[in-house]
Structures are given as structure tokens and as C-alpha cells.
Design an enzyme around this catalytic site. Structure first.
Site, mmCIF file in Angstrom:
data_model
loop_
_atom_site.group_PDB
_atom_site.id
_atom_site.type_symbol
_atom_site.label_atom_id
_atom_site.label_comp_id
_atom_site.label_asym_id
_atom_site.label_seq_id
_atom_site.Cartn_x
_atom_site.Cartn_y
_atom_site.Cartn_z
ATOM 1 N N ASP A 123 34.730 39.709 37.130
ATOM 2 C CA ASP A 123 33.925 39.464 35.958
ATOM 3 C C ASP A 123 34.886 39.162 34.668
ATOM 4 O OD1 ASP A 123 35.009 42.162 35.511
ATOM 5 O OD2 ASP A 123 32.993 43.194 35.071
ATOM 6 N N ASP A 132 36.680 42.404 40.619
ATOM 7 C CA ASP A 132 35.194 42.242 40.908
ATOM 8 C C ASP A 132 34.802 40.928 40.177
ATOM 9 O OD1 ASP A 132 35.482 43.426 38.186
ATOM 10 O OD2 ASP A 132 33.459 43.916 38.384
ATOM 11 N N SER A 172 36.259 47.788 39.398
ATOM 12 C CA SER A 172 36.839 46.744 38.711
ATOM 13 C C SER A 172 38.516 46.507 38.784
ATOM 14 C CB SER A 172 36.331 46.981 37.224
ATOM 15 O OG SER A 172 36.611 45.699 36.393
ATOM 16 N N ASP A 189 39.901 39.280 37.775
ATOM 17 C CA ASP A 189 40.179 40.778 38.152
ATOM 18 C C ASP A 189 39.389 40.693 39.247
ATOM 19 O OD1 ASP A 189 37.484 40.731 37.258
ATOM 20 O OD2 ASP A 189 37.727 42.709 36.376
#
Length: 577
Positions: free
Chosen positions: A342, A340, A189, A338
Site C-alpha cells: 500500500d 503489503d 505492513s 512495502d
């Protein structure tokens, strides 16, 4: 939907290079079996760079290098613990780091847990329905994802590997589309560049919650990481998916728009060197918006994150290049995912030409105002977390809809949304750490569909002849100006937990000269809430992923500096490390 061919072998293994013999009593790393553990791990390690890393550390340790000895002791102090956030650590050799042996152990533990759940009937046809797997662009992510599939195949469990790098929301959305028993995404992440991670999702498309995390962790602990069976890459149980599921996800995104009649506005966008750019461009086009104006330096996936040391839109400086792009391009709003994709960060222009980064709560208020004003029905449900602003409940009450407050972590929002289906209609959920869900699928935070709806909010404001700041001011005029602040105190986890427990058992009489008039405990969230005279609230909880305690403050119509003073006073009471 057709499938693709298996990828070429991910990383060719080199012939092992033997660790020099060292069995004398005065060997610096022979004590306590450390040498044996290092050598055993090194011999099982499939990657040449990881083997070389251990060889170099072992050689330095034998020469008496104290730093190398301490590093080996740290890496072999136990095993990397699997929790509600899965696994996260630096990509390095050893059982306390992220590497292929640790990932294989985790995959085997997950597989065993699925087999047990299939046997007891709690997950039907787990082996046949299988696991969807995806990965980001961080170091070794592709190898970790493929190894996961190979380990599952060796256990007789079907797996489905999404192609290339994929945003986490695409993985979560695909789980229910494919009727999979679980999902895995290899990502750290918004962690620092050196890290990688491993997230597990339930069949609902939401992240695992307690007690599932403990059950999987226990299953992982029963696996010997040096002896995990692994199938061939072309095993019949491994299915290599094509782009169809990304396309299906994108086709669903326009449904989040509530005012499709409103034309778009220029939007500046940063992918933060992550994997969201391609999908978000497709999503904007599908939703009828122009392609966002990219931060060119951060647009393509790059696991080294060359322009940001901490690729998190919440971090000071992380959005600087985005704000420059927004200012130069004449954008109406600036958005950032961010790595990834999400989470969603946002910034808005100010009258003096500067740009202001919005807090996570401010973004949440804008979403709530827009969604509740453009939907109807008293069965609607909004959900937020304990540490997010209390304003969402007030907004929900004004619109006559249900509001729920749950534990920290988006997985709990997803759980409530799933449990209330058929009884209440989930329309929005958020946590102040830039996590938003503006639809009912997937049941996890989604920075891509949220970006599309935030672009619509900016477009509606312009169409109505106001600014996004005007929207926030109107919310404050109606409900009071809610002021929030956060602070982190870096102390070891055990010390932090003891401090929070001490506050709960013996709360202070005052903080910063203001009397404490109420104490509320949320043991399931390891959180204590202090209510102060005058209406301010302070909250304390240990971080679940880092060695620190997090402090949260909120008050209505208060000077922000005074709120910061209250946080300073609370932080000053923290014990020394």
C-alpha cells in the site's frame, strides 16, 4: 464469480501439555495472580507452538529467571490495544501480543460492533453484506484470517475470504465491489519481521477513523478472549472467493494512466519480500507496460524477510538491492512497495551514475505536477496531511483547484475524499510516509496503482527529453525549493505526550537561535506547529504506534544542513526517558 473450496485446517492442534503445579507462596510467578493468568491462557491457546512458548517461559520463571518473569509480566500486563491502526505486535503468546486468541477476541469485538450498528440502522444489512477478509505472508496470517471468518460466522455474520496472500489495496478495493459492510486485512505492513497486525476498513474502503476505533475497541474489551465461539471452516456463512476480485482490481488500474499514448521505460522493482509482486506485474501488463525488472532476492513473499531487518522503503539500506538492480539493468526509475503493497518508494538515477532515493514529499510533488497538468476542472480536489509538505497547496492554487490539509494518517484523506463526493472531484492525495492515492477507489493508499502512474511519469520525462530530476528542478524553480527533514526521538509514550503538551502550553522563544513567531495547535492530531522567523516551520507529535516523538521541519530555499540543525536543537530539548 465462482468460489473456491475451503482450505485445509490451518494448523493441527496438539494435545495440551500440563503446566507443572506451582502453588507455593514462594513461587516467583504465583504472586498477583500472574500464574493463574498464564495457565488459563495456555490452556485456551489453540496452537501448540504458543503453548510450548508459555510452558518454557513459565518453567524458566519458576526457576527464578528474572528475564522470563519480566517477559511474562509484560505479556500479561493488560490487553493489546486496538486503535486507528488496528492491532500490531510481535507474534507471541499472551494478551499483549499477536496470536489466535487475541485475533479471535478482535474479530468478536468487530462482529458485535457490526451487529450493534445494524440494530441502530447506521450500517444497513451488516450481517448479510458481511466482511471481506485478506492476509499477507507473515507468520500465522492465514490462520488469523480464517479464524476471523469463523468467529464472524459464529455470530451470524457472513464473511468472504480472498484467496492466498493479497495486497492491502486489493482488499480495500474489493470491499466496495462486494458491497461489504467492512473489511479486515491481516498484515503488519512494514513493521519488523517478528510482528503481525490486524487492520479494519469501513464499508467505503477506507480505514477506520475516530470514533469508530474507540467503539470497536470498547466492544473488543467486552469479549473474553479465552471463550470466543468459533464456527467450522465449512460453515455456510464463510465464502471462499477465487481470483476474480484480484483480476477485477487489476482491470481497473489502467484508468489511472493520464498519458496512455506514451510508451513505457525500464522499471526496476522490489516487492520487499511482500505480497505485491504478482499483482503489480499483472497491473503493469494491463496498463500497457513491460514487466518490471525484479529484485530477484526480494520478489517472492517471505514473512521472515531474509534480506531486510526492517522492510520499509523509508528505512536506510532497505532499497540497496533495488538500487543495485536498477543500476545493472539500465532502468529509468526504481520502485519499491512495502510488504503489503500500500506504500510506494522510488529512486532516480543521477548524472554521475549513482541513484538517489526520493523523499515521500518529492514523490508527492511529482504526482501532483503530473496529475494537475493532465486533468482539468475547477472542481478538482487534492488532499495531504499536516506533516507533509505545504507545497501541494501552492501547486493546487496555481492550477485553480481545491486543496485540503488533514490529520496525520491516510484514513483522514480517505474520509475527506468520501465526504466531498458530489461536491468536489478527488484527484490526488498523499502523506509523506510514502502513502499515495492517485484514483478515487479504494479510498486508501495504494502502492500498486501509484507505481503504474509513477512509471508513466518517468516515461513522459524520457519522451520529453528530460529526466525525473529535471521535473523536480522545474517544480522548485516555479514554487521555490522546499526542503523537508524528519527526526524521531525515542521516549516512552506518556513522556512524549507530556513534552508535546508542554511545547503547546509554553512554547520556546527560539529554536536553534531562530525566534519562534507563531504557534498552531491541532489537538485532534496531537500535533503542535512552530513557525520560525524567516518562514521555517517545525512540527512535533507523538507517534501513534511506537514509543517515540516525531519531528518534522520544512523551509523554502534554505540550506538542508541548517534545517537539520534546527531539528537537532528541538530534539535536544526532549526530556529524558
Amino acid at each position: 464469480m465462482s468460489d473456491r473450496e475451503p482450505p485445509a485446517t490451518a494448523g493441527l492442534d496438539e494435545a495440551p501439555r500440563s503446566v507443572p503445579d506451582a502453588t507455593s507462596a514462594d513461587d516467583p510467578i504465583a504472586a498477583d495472580g500472574l500464574l493463574d493468568r498464564v495457565e488459563a491462557w495456555r490452556d485456551a491457546e489453540p496452537d501448540a507452538d504458543m503453548r510450548a512458548e508459555l510452558d518454557d517461559l513459565a518453567e524458566a520463571a519458576r526457576s527464578g529467571d528474572g528475564d522470563a518473569i519480566a517477559e511474562l509480566e509484560d505479556r500479561f500486563a493488560g490487553r493489546l490495544q486496538f486503535g486507528t491502526a488496528g492491532l500490531r505486535a510481535a507474534v507471541e503468546a499472551g494478551p499483549m501480543r499477536m496470536n489466535r486468541l487475541v485475533v479471535r477476541q478482535a474479530a468478536a469485538g468487530l462482529g458485535r460492533w457490526l451487529l450493534e450498528r445494524e440494530a441502530d440502522g447506521s450500517i444497513e444489512r451488516a450481517t448479510e453484506r458481511g466482511v471481506v477478509v485478506a492476509h499477507d505472508a507473515r507468520r500465522k496470517s492465514d490462520q488469523f484470517a480464517l479464524d476471523t471468518c469463523r468467529v464472524l460466522a459464529a455470530l451470524g455474520i457472513r464473511s468472504m475470504l480472498l484467496p492466498g496472500v493479497q495486497p492491502t489495496p486489493v482488499l480495500a478495493w474489493s470491499i466496495t465491489g462486494l458491497d461489504a459492510a467492512a473489511g479486515v486485512v491481516v498484515t503488519a505492513s512494514h513493521n519488523p519481521p517478528a510482528d503481525n497486525g490486524y487492520k479494519v476498513f469501513l464499508e467505503t474502503g477506507s480505514q477506520i477513523v475516530s470514533p469508530v476505533d474507540t467503539e470497536i475497541s470498547d466492544a473488543i474489551g467486552e469479549v473474553d478472549p479465552l471463550a470466543v465461539e468459533i464456527a467450522r471452516e465449512d460453515d455456510h456463512l464463510i465464502r471462499y472467493l477465487d481470483d476474480s476480485w484480484q483480476e477485477a482490481y487489476v482491470a481497473s488500474v489502467p484508468s489511472v494512466r493520464l498519458r496512455p499514448d506514451v510508451a513505457g521505460v525500464p522499471v526496476a522493482y522490489s516487492a520487499m519480500h511482500g505480497v505485491g509482486a504478482e499483482t503489480i506485474e499483472m497491473a503493469f501488463a494491463a496498463a500497457g507496460f513491460d514487466r518490471p525488472i525484479p529484485v530477484v532476492e526480494q520478489h517472492l513473499p517471505d514473512g521472515s524477510f531474509p534480506t531486510v531487518s526492517f522492510p520499509n522503503p523509508e528505512e536506510p539500506g532497505a532499497m540497496d538491492l533495488l538500487l543495485e538492480t536498477a543500476s545493472e539493468s539500465g532502468a529509468a526509475i526504481a520502485l519499491a512497495n512495502d510488504p503489503d503493497a500500500d506504500r510506494l518508494g522510488a529512486a532516480i538515477p543521477q548524472p554521475d551514475g549513482t541513484w538517489r532515493r526520493l523523499s515521500g514529499d518529492e514523490i508527492g510533488w511529482l504526482f501532483a505536477d503530473h496529475i494537475l497538468s493532465n486533468t482539468s476542472g475547477d472542481d478538482r480536489l487534492v488532499v495531504t496531511t499536516l506533516v507533509s509538505s505545504s507545497l501541494l497547496a501552492d501547486m493546487a492554487a496555481a492550477h485553480g483547484v481545491h486543496a485540503e490539509e488533514t490529520f496525520t494518517g491516510f484514513k483522514w484523506i480517505g474520509r475527506i475524499a468520501h465526504e466531498r463526493r458530489g461536491e468536489q472531484r478527488f484527484v490526488f492525495g498523499y502523506e509523506q510516509a510514502l502513502g499515495y492515492l492517485v484514483t478515487d477507489r479504494p479510498l486508501d493508499k495504494d502502492g500498486i496503482s501509484a507505481a503504474v502512474l509513477m512509471a508513466e511519469i518517468a516515461a513522459c520525462a524520457q519522451a520529453d527529453g528530460v529526466t525525473v530530476q529535471d521535473r523536480l528542478d522545474a517544480i522548485a524553480e516555479r514554487f521555490g525549493r522546499h526542503v523537508t527533514a524528519e527526526r524521531s526521538v525515542r521516549i516512552p509514550p506518556s513522556v512524549g505526550a507530556e513534552w508535546v503538551a508542554a511545547i503547546e502550553s509554553d512554547p520556546p522563544a527560539e529554536v536553534g537561535g531562530v525566534a519562534v513567531v507563531g504557534v498552531e495547535s491541532y489537538p485532534e492530531a496531537d500535533l503542535v506547529r512552530l513557525r520560525l522567523e524567516g518562514g521555517a516551520r517545525l512540527q512535533v507529535r507523538p507517534s501513534g504506534t511506537e514509543p517515540k516523538v516525531k519531528l518534522y521541519a520544512e523551509a523554502v530555499d534554505v540550506d538542508p544542513d541548517r534545517l537539520e540543525e534546527l531539528l537537532d536543537a528541538l530534539a535536544s530539548a526532549a526530556p529524558d526517558a
